[in-house]
Enzyme design. Sequence first.
Site, PDB file in Angstrom:
ATOM      1  N   GLU A 134       0.849  -1.191   0.000  1.00  0.00           N
ATOM      2  CA  GLU A 134       0.000   0.000   0.000  1.00  0.00           C
ATOM      3  C   GLU A 134       0.883   1.239   0.000  1.00  0.00           C
ATOM      4  O   GLU A 134       1.844   1.284   0.762  1.00  0.00           O
ATOM      5  CB  GLU A 134      -0.921   0.056   1.219  1.00  0.00           C
ATOM      6  N   ALA A 268       2.069  -0.500  11.024  1.00  0.00           N
ATOM      7  CA  ALA A 268       1.586  -1.838  10.687  1.00  0.00           C
ATOM      8  C   ALA A 268       0.848  -1.753   9.359  1.00  0.00           C
ATOM      9  O   ALA A 268       0.542  -0.669   8.886  1.00  0.00           O
ATOM     10  CB  ALA A 268       0.641  -2.344  11.779  1.00  0.00           C
ATOM     11  N   GLU A 270      -2.301  -3.833   7.025  1.00  0.00           N
ATOM     12  CA  GLU A 270      -3.388  -4.799   7.151  1.00  0.00           C
ATOM     13  C   GLU A 270      -3.464  -5.821   6.021  1.00  0.00           C
ATOM     14  O   GLU A 270      -4.575  -6.169   5.597  1.00  0.00           O
ATOM     15  CB  GLU A 270      -4.719  -4.047   7.243  1.00  0.00           C
ATOM     16  N   ASN A 271      -2.343  -6.320   5.495  1.00  0.00           N
ATOM     17  CA  ASN A 271      -2.415  -7.369   4.474  1.00  0.00           C
ATOM     18  C   ASN A 271      -3.399  -8.440   4.952  1.00  0.00           C
ATOM     19  O   ASN A 271      -3.352  -8.873   6.101  1.00  0.00           O
ATOM     20  CB  ASN A 271      -1.040  -8.008   4.279  1.00  0.00           C
ATOM     21  N   GLU A 304      -5.671  -2.969  12.849  1.00  0.00           N
ATOM     22  CA  GLU A 304      -5.390  -3.800  11.673  1.00  0.00           C
ATOM     23  C   GLU A 304      -6.401  -4.927  11.511  1.00  0.00           C
ATOM     24  O   GLU A 304      -6.809  -5.239  10.393  1.00  0.00           O
ATOM     25  CB  GLU A 304      -3.965  -4.364  11.745  1.00  0.00           C
ATOM     26  N   HIS A 307      -9.543  -3.880   9.838  1.00  0.00           N
ATOM     27  CA  HIS A 307      -9.420  -3.749   8.381  1.00  0.00           C
ATOM     28  C   HIS A 307      -9.710  -5.072   7.654  1.00  0.00           C
ATOM     29  O   HIS A 307      -9.988  -5.060   6.464  1.00  0.00           O
ATOM     30  CB  HIS A 307      -7.995  -3.339   8.006  1.00  0.00           C
ATOM     31  N   GLU A 326      -9.313   4.448   6.809  1.00  0.00           N
ATOM     32  CA  GLU A 326      -8.441   4.725   7.956  1.00  0.00           C
ATOM     33  C   GLU A 326      -9.182   5.378   9.113  1.00  0.00           C
ATOM     34  O   GLU A 326      -8.915   5.096  10.270  1.00  0.00           O
ATOM     35  CB  GLU A 326      -7.259   5.583   7.517  1.00  0.00           C
TER      36      GLU A 326
HETATM   37 ZN    ZN Z   1      -5.288   1.503   8.781  1.00  0.00          ZN
END
Ligand code: ZN
Length: 874
Positions: A134, A268, A270-271, A304, A307, A326
């Site tokens: 990202e 961090a 969020e994959n 995370e 997400h 976000e």
């Molecule tokens: Zn985020």
Amino acid sequence: MATVATSLLPAEVRPVKYHISLSPNLTAFTFAGEETIEIEVQQPTSQIVLNAAELEIQEAYLLQDGQRAPAQAIAFDAEQETATLTFAAPLPTGAMQLFMRFTGILNDKLRGFYRSEYTLPDGAKRAMATTQFEAPDARRAFPCWDEPAHKAKFEISLIIPDTLTAISNMPIVSETPQASGTKLVRFAESPIMSTYLLAIMVGEFECVEAQAEGTLVRVWTTPGKKEQGRFALDVSCRLLSFYNNYFGIPYPLPKLDLIAIPDFAAGAMENWGAITYREVALLVDPAHSSAATKQRVAIIIAHEIAHMWFGNLVTMAWWNDLWLNEGFASWIEYKAVDHLFPEWDMWTQFIFSDTGPAMSLDGLKNTHPIEAEVKTPHDINELFDAISYSKGAAIIRMLEQFLGEETFRRGLVHYLSAHEYGNARTEDLWASLAHVSGKPVKEIMDTWTKQPGYPVVEVRHRDRQGEPPELTLAQSRFVYDYDPEHDEPDPSLWRIPVAVKSGATTSAGAASPFLTIIEERQASVPLPGGVAAEGDQPWIIVNAGRTGFFRANYSAEMWERARPAIETQALPTAERLGLAADAFALMRAGYLPATQFLSLAMAYAQEREYPVWSDLAGSLGWLANILAAEAFEPQFKSFARDLLRPIVAHLGWEARPDESHLDALLRGIVLHEIGHYEEAPVIAEARSRFNRFIDDPQAVHPDLRSTVLNLAAFGGDRSTYDALREVERRATLQEEKLRALAALTHFQQPDLLRDALDLSLSPVVRSQDTIRVVAGVAANPHGRDLAWGFVQANWSEFDQRYGGGGFLLTRLIESVTSSFTTLAKEREVAEFFLAHPVPSATRTVQQCLERIRINTRWLSRNRMEVAAWLMAYA
Ligand SMILES: [Zn+2]
């Protein structure tokens, strides 16, 4: 309304499924790859345009019905980061396969497919390969349609040395030995998803694991650290069940991995199913980690994991809706952690950690609306700011409180169910919330997301003969750079949910405030509680619970009436905090006299709550910075010491066995602050504790270590500097290393601060942490000019390291320039960035210049009056 693009790539061809095979080389730092993409040609075309950056494509052909059609030409556009494949004949519509063979580099820029260095327990250094995609960096790992709306399925396989471990979004389905000590690792097919959420890690890893409601949860670290993942594992399992419940949709993937990466640009990422973290954002060592670290780890994990649904299952159609992704996660992280740890009082902390910074940035004329136009993915770098995250979170909280928590939750479930495995826009969420609540959600929220800034509400009290008194509320845009004589009136209006509450002198007021929405420039609302008794002087608050995103300014008399309820702490914590925060901001902007704020601050002398002190310490710190060069600075420090002494005496240095999490946080802050205001006994005590710490780190509680180290440096010399360097060297926990590095920025001697700056660019400090060190020196009044000089002198290095994108460079610029207080400095900063333009930080530079102007103007307006007040006080 203008339609917003959701793709920069031509629409003729779209991807359906990727089969990707990569083999990273961890000594040459390169990789080779092959991919077959199942595509759907929607309109005949002889060209395929897709994204690729820093890749070489050796071979490309189409495959249909067993026939190969090689690309006649492969052209790259470095600016657009695209590859155009041209074929001899137009492709017919329908399904076919596109094959490509390519090579790329494992870079050291913390984006795309990159390398990170770690140390084994025996001291040996190793490199791992990892990804950060990202926003637009999947294109650095394989050619692809690298846009969030181009969702597809992915089947990943890796060829890696057989001694290493591989992690990706999905579980491993097979590992097959290959020639010369390698193995082929195949991962299961992913659900349909966006490219920016893919993840691949290859290195030496170990993990701790548990099952949560049928999902395998693992926390991965480099060798020797897995036990530090226990806290994260426990929190993750509890969060997973919280979210399963809250969203009403079970976690969509078969497993959830959390991986600590030693070099990582953000906090961090969020994959989907394979969330990556900085070590300090995931690992907790019970012997050495502070309560603040635990809280931060819990918050980041909560962010995370949220997400996984909001962002990954339902994804924004284009980057202009980044804020929704976000802002939402930054809001629900508090809700989730509040559920797990109610005693942490997360929602009151939210006021100073999110609402406050958002209002601070959004009070600038050079702010931007939440819904920003994003023409290229590179425009989004500047959107990773407090407007997208914190203002987004704050207005979502405001809306949730207005609609009611359960109604809001049902609206979310409606939205997620309607758009799962697809893309959505802000309007879609408003539609779902309006559908379940019956309220004009879009009409309210547009005023907060489509225009910049926020209002100040001027509150006036009106007694009426024989009738209940009423309040008049008048709204206008709040700006710090407020100049009523020269500014054009700003036409913006907001639909503001207000919560009005009043009470007798030292009462907390009614439990449920009077709620309404004001939308005109001026409105009248009845004062709840009926006619005030003869002689009673009730206090009045129009932002009860502090969930509204606005400032409230009262008449001087109404401000005074709140004072006894602050002094006796009859008002709830959130409201004491809110009044202090508003008074400070209004004073900074010139709506209130500076002396009125100083006088109100004295009402907080008996304050006992961490959230209030956190906010107040920040306000005093702003004043300390701005007054640093003034002749009456000693009088200000003396004022600050007096304010802090009662709470310092109340808490003392030793943790009590039964004390709260919040008191543990509070002690560190107030000792740190009073020490920096030169409270001699506190500095001496910190020094003696530091000496004990050097002999035995366990001698100082982790919650106090930052304070002890920083104050030792503040009162220390070269030998202290060397001792701190040694602490950094011997520590294996990143948290401890960073504490020692941060302390190096607290010295008063220019030569030691210069050494700290030089160290920041040396190999001792990881690239991700450099800016923290420079920012620390810049925040120190003795280091402000040094840090700015250092950044200018080393600009080409900073630009080369961080200029390619990401938000580290904007953080750097902000931290080294924003606290200057003269017009000469404003000119100097402006001229420097004219000569060294930073396209990805244009707005940031304007914001910094505006902050300097605000500081300068504040000083020239207030200097005499504040000096006189402080002299009289002392
Ligand atoms: Zn985020």
